[in-house]
Design a protein around this motif. Structure first.
Motif, PDB file in Angstrom:
ATOM      1  N   ALA A  87       0.158   4.128  -3.028  1.00  0.00           N
ATOM      2  CA  ALA A  87       0.147   5.490  -2.600  1.00  0.00           C
ATOM      3  C   ALA A  87       0.952   5.970  -1.769  1.00  0.00           C
ATOM      4  O   ALA A  87       0.928   7.705  -1.982  1.00  0.00           O
ATOM      5  CB  ALA A  87      -1.066   5.604  -1.518  1.00  0.00           C
ATOM      6  N   ASP A  88       2.232   5.752  -1.354  1.00  0.00           N
ATOM      7  CA  ASP A  88       3.440   7.193  -1.095  1.00  0.00           C
ATOM      8  C   ASP A  88       4.171   6.500  -0.754  1.00  0.00           C
ATOM      9  O   ASP A  88       5.269   6.441  -0.192  1.00  0.00           O
ATOM     10  CB  ASP A  88       2.894   6.827   0.523  1.00  0.00           C
ATOM     11  N   ASP A 111       0.723  -1.483   0.138  1.00  0.00           N
ATOM     12  CA  ASP A 111      -0.165   0.523   0.124  1.00  0.00           C
ATOM     13  C   ASP A 111       0.597   1.263  -0.035  1.00  0.00           C
ATOM     14  O   ASP A 111       1.075   2.141  -0.998  1.00  0.00           O
ATOM     15  CB  ASP A 111      -1.072  -0.474   1.514  1.00  0.00           C
TER      16      ASP A 111
END
Length: 127
Positions: free
Chosen positions: A101-102, A97
């Motif tokens: 996402a980051d 994730d």
């Protein structure tokens, strides 16, 4: 032996199967005989695929982590070894994730993993 009248129970049992078969194609949704067979198969597939879904998602997470780790000059297994050596307690789902996402946070983890690997290699060479 006394006679048993099962009309209510039998109808209830059949109605339950036909309710589960809603949305099926053709006689599988309206004929008890065919609906019963299809519902049994469907429940078997559902049980099997609940377990298969876990395997599929783990493979997806590993693929995403591998792709992100390679952007930082690490293979998947070296990255995971570095994460473990650095004492970072994130599971594959969280890491994947972060990778999507980051990317900045993932880059920071990758750098910590690299330094932990370098520290560990230095200790092995000295011994």
């Amino acid at each position: 032996m006394p006679r048993v009248k099962r009309a209510v129970h039998a109808r209830k049992k059949r109605a339950k199967v036909l309710e589960q078969a809603k949305g099926y194609y053709g006689r599988k949704k309206s004929s008890y005989r065919f609906a019963k067979e299809q519902v049994e198969h469907s429940l078997t597939y559902a049980y099997r695929d609940r377990r298969a879904r876990k395997r599929t998602f783990r493979a997806l997470w590993i693929t995403r982590i591998n792709a992100a780790a390679r952007q930082h000059g690490l293979s998947y297994n070296r990255f995971m070894a570095g994460v473990k050596a650095a004492g970072i307690a994130l599971d594959r789902k969280s890491l994947a994730d972060l990778a999507v996402a980051d990317p900045q946070a993932f880059a920071a983890i990758a750098e910590r993993a690299k330094s932990a690997l370098a520290d560990g290699a230095g200790e092995r060479d000295a011994a």
